[in-house]
Scaffold this active site. Structure first.
Site, PDB file in Angstrom:
ATOM      1  N   LYS A 231     -11.833  26.110 -10.813  1.00 24.66           N
ATOM      2  CA  LYS A 231     -11.187  25.162 -11.851  1.00 24.66           C
ATOM      3  C   LYS A 231     -10.186  26.191 -12.696  1.00 24.66           C
ATOM      4  CE  LYS A 231     -12.891  27.626 -15.661  1.00 24.66           C
ATOM      5  NZ  LYS A 231     -12.364  28.291 -16.300  1.00 24.66           N
TER       6      LYS A 231
ATOM      7  N   GLY B  34     -14.013  37.312 -11.205  1.00 23.42           N
ATOM      8  CA  GLY B  34     -13.476  37.853 -12.528  1.00 23.42           C
ATOM      9  C   GLY B  34     -12.295  37.424 -13.004  1.00 23.42           C
TER      10      GLY B  34
ATOM     11  N   ALA C 289     -13.970  30.428 -12.683  1.00 24.94           N
ATOM     12  CA  ALA C 289     -15.453  29.772 -12.606  1.00 24.94           C
ATOM     13  C   ALA C 289     -15.776  30.042 -11.134  1.00 24.94           C
ATOM     14  CB  ALA C 289     -15.431  28.449 -12.934  1.00 24.94           C
TER      15      ALA C 289
ATOM     16  N   GLY D  39     -17.895  32.364 -10.122  1.00 24.79           N
ATOM     17  CA  GLY D  39     -19.645  32.391  -9.909  1.00 24.79           C
ATOM     18  C   GLY D  39     -19.840  31.053 -10.281  1.00 24.79           C
TER      19      GLY D  39
ATOM     20  N   THR E 102     -19.169  27.825  -9.802  1.00 26.08           N
ATOM     21  CA  THR E 102     -18.833  26.992  -8.722  1.00 26.08           C
ATOM     22  C   THR E 102     -19.782  27.028  -7.671  1.00 26.08           C
ATOM     23  OG1 THR E 102     -17.429  25.486  -7.618  1.00 26.08           O
ATOM     24  CG2 THR E 102     -16.971  27.970  -7.804  1.00 26.08           C
TER      25      THR E 102
ATOM     26  N   ASP F  43     -19.762  26.721 -17.508  1.00 24.35           N
ATOM     27  CA  ASP F  43     -18.752  25.896 -16.618  1.00 24.35           C
ATOM     28  C   ASP F  43     -19.545  25.362 -15.341  1.00 24.35           C
ATOM     29  OD1 ASP F  43     -16.601  26.847 -18.072  1.00 24.35           O
ATOM     30  OD2 ASP F  43     -16.379  28.403 -16.955  1.00 24.35           O
TER      31      ASP F  43
HETATM   32  O1  C5P Z   1     -21.977  30.301 -20.182  1.00 27.09           O
HETATM   33  P1  C5P Z   1     -21.370  31.431 -19.553  1.00 27.09           P
HETATM   34  O2  C5P Z   1     -22.617  32.687 -19.014  1.00 27.09           O
HETATM   35  O3  C5P Z   1     -20.371  31.269 -18.701  1.00 27.09           O
HETATM   36  O4  C5P Z   1     -20.691  32.338 -20.781  1.00 27.09           O
HETATM   37  C1  C5P Z   1     -20.210  33.740 -20.717  1.00 27.09           C
HETATM   38  C2  C5P Z   1     -19.893  34.172 -22.178  1.00 27.09           C
HETATM   39  O5  C5P Z   1     -18.637  33.740 -22.586  1.00 27.09           O
HETATM   40  C3  C5P Z   1     -20.931  34.058 -23.093  1.00 27.09           C
HETATM   41  O6  C5P Z   1     -21.983  34.901 -23.267  1.00 27.09           O
HETATM   42  C4  C5P Z   1     -19.837  34.099 -24.473  1.00 27.09           C
HETATM   43  O7  C5P Z   1     -19.638  35.554 -24.849  1.00 27.09           O
HETATM   44  C5  C5P Z   1     -18.830  33.338 -23.803  1.00 27.09           C
HETATM   45  N1  C5P Z   1     -18.689  31.979 -24.268  1.00 27.09           N
HETATM   46  C6  C5P Z   1     -18.618  31.455 -25.527  1.00 27.09           C
HETATM   47  N2  C5P Z   1     -18.442  30.096 -25.797  1.00 27.09           N
HETATM   48  C7  C5P Z   1     -18.537  29.241 -24.818  1.00 27.09           C
HETATM   49  C8  C5P Z   1     -18.840  29.751 -23.492  1.00 27.09           C
HETATM   50  C9  C5P Z   1     -18.746  31.227 -22.989  1.00 27.09           C
HETATM   51  O8  C5P Z   1     -18.409  32.404 -26.447  1.00 27.09           O
HETATM   52  N3  C5P Z   1     -18.649  27.933 -25.202  1.00 27.09           N
END
Ligand code: C5P
Length: 312
Positions: free
Chosen positions: A9, A97, A101, A103, A105, A137
């Site tokens: 994405k 990285g 997205a 990981g 997906t 995501d």
């Molecule tokens: O949800 P996900 O594991 O992908 O999020 C990774 C990191 O991104 C979270 O630990 C947080 O630090 C940050 N994040 C955030 N707010 C969101 C989504 C992600 O601060 N809405």
């Protein structure tokens, strides 16, 4: 055996409203997310024992329980009861990285594939709820297409289909950005501007989401849509990674209709009018930078999320 496509994405819009009041450590967001044709392929083969094994040739993808795809399988196994295990082969095409997205997906593909492999008959709502447990995501990756994403990023409203629009991605192979780092740095620098109360956040959510962007999406108007791209995380990632800023500038100089960093970066995307222009832009960028570490992908917006390629 099931073979699935797991599209990447990009974020056409990412606005940070404040700290989420109910899920500590996360931000309240307004995003427009778009699936693209660059996709990993995931193969799931059933096992008679209850083992879950990941195999991936990419040196940066962990083949252990820390992989989100492993966690997706474990979650579904717990839900499904005694259905055996699975070998998960990840053919990695999406850079790691990268703010695409990759990981997430893969995890979404494991949910969809294991639902089929283990004949669980989960509804779309049940799959979405499991996806939200894995990451912000993952629910979007499951559905794909174009969507407005609110809350943590998992409250989705589908938008008009933009399938076929051309986009070029650029990323330095050796460069990756940690998503937690990007959000934490943003918080350190901009917390004083955050909406603090539920009422303030709701007001910003209503004002935000850029009504102009939503209107131009509804009209499939690439020129005007490109004027309303936004990513708040650029404010912290671009100063820390000047090379990313240079890519963005070069895209603009070579006539991209719009250009922006995706997610927490460091991938930069450029919107262009046609497939031919995408190919031309890739060539211009390769000629200008002359850097074997710079990777470029011409691709398209895609209306699908996780989808089956074949089964046997
Ligand atoms: O949800 P996900 O594991 O992908 O999020 C990774 C990191 O991104 C979270 O630990 C947080 O630090 C940050 N994040 C955030 N707010 C969101 C989504 C992600 O601060 N809405």
């Amino acid at each position: 055996m099931y073979r699935l496509a797991a599209p990447a994405k990009i974020n056409l819009f990412l606005q940070i409203i404040g700290d989420r009041l109910e899920s500590h450590g996360f931000h309240e967001l307004v995003m427009v997310m778009q699936a693209i044709t660059l996709a990993d392929h995931i193969e799931l083969t059933p096992r008679l024992d209850d083992g879950i094994y990941i195999d991936c040739a990419h040196p940066l993808v962990p083949c252990d329980p820390s992989n989100l795809a492993y966690r997706a399988a474990k979650l579904l196994q717990k839900q499904a009861g005694d259905r055996g295990g699975v070998d998960i082969y990840i053919e990695k095409r999406i850079p790691v990285g990268a703010g695409l997205a990759g990981g997430s997906t893969n995890a979404a593909a494991v949910l969809v594939g294991l639902d089929l492999l283990w004949d669980l008959g989960l509804t779309q709502e049940e799959l979405q709820a499991l996806a939200a447990q894995l990451g912000s995501d993952v629910p979007f990756c499951l559905r794909g297409g174009t969507a407005l994403a609110l809350g943590r990023g998992d409250e989705l409203t589908p938008l008009v289909n933009l399938e076929g629009m051309s986009v070029v991605l650029a990323k330095y192979r050796a460069l990756s950005v940690s998503t937690p780092w990007a959000y934490q740095t943003y918080r350190q620098q901009f917390q004083t501007t955050y909406a603090q109360t539920a009422a303030e956040q709701e007001q910003q959510r209503l004002q935000g989401g850029s009504p102009e962007l939503l209107r131009t999406i509804a009209q499939r108007d690439l020129q005007n849509l490109s004027q309303h791209l936004k990513n708040d995380l650029e404010k912290v990632v671009l100063p820390a990674y000047p090379n990313v800023q240079h890519l963005r500038q070069a895209f603009a100089d070579f006539g991209a209709v719009g250009t922006m960093m995706s997610g927490s970066g460091p991938t930069v995307f450029a919107l262009v009018e046609t497939h031919d222009k995408a190919a031309e832009l890739c060539q211009h960028m390769a000629d200008k930078f002359q850097d074997p570490d710079l990777e470029l992908w011409p691709c398209e917006f895609c209306s699908q999320g996780i989808h089956l390629i074949s089964s046997s």
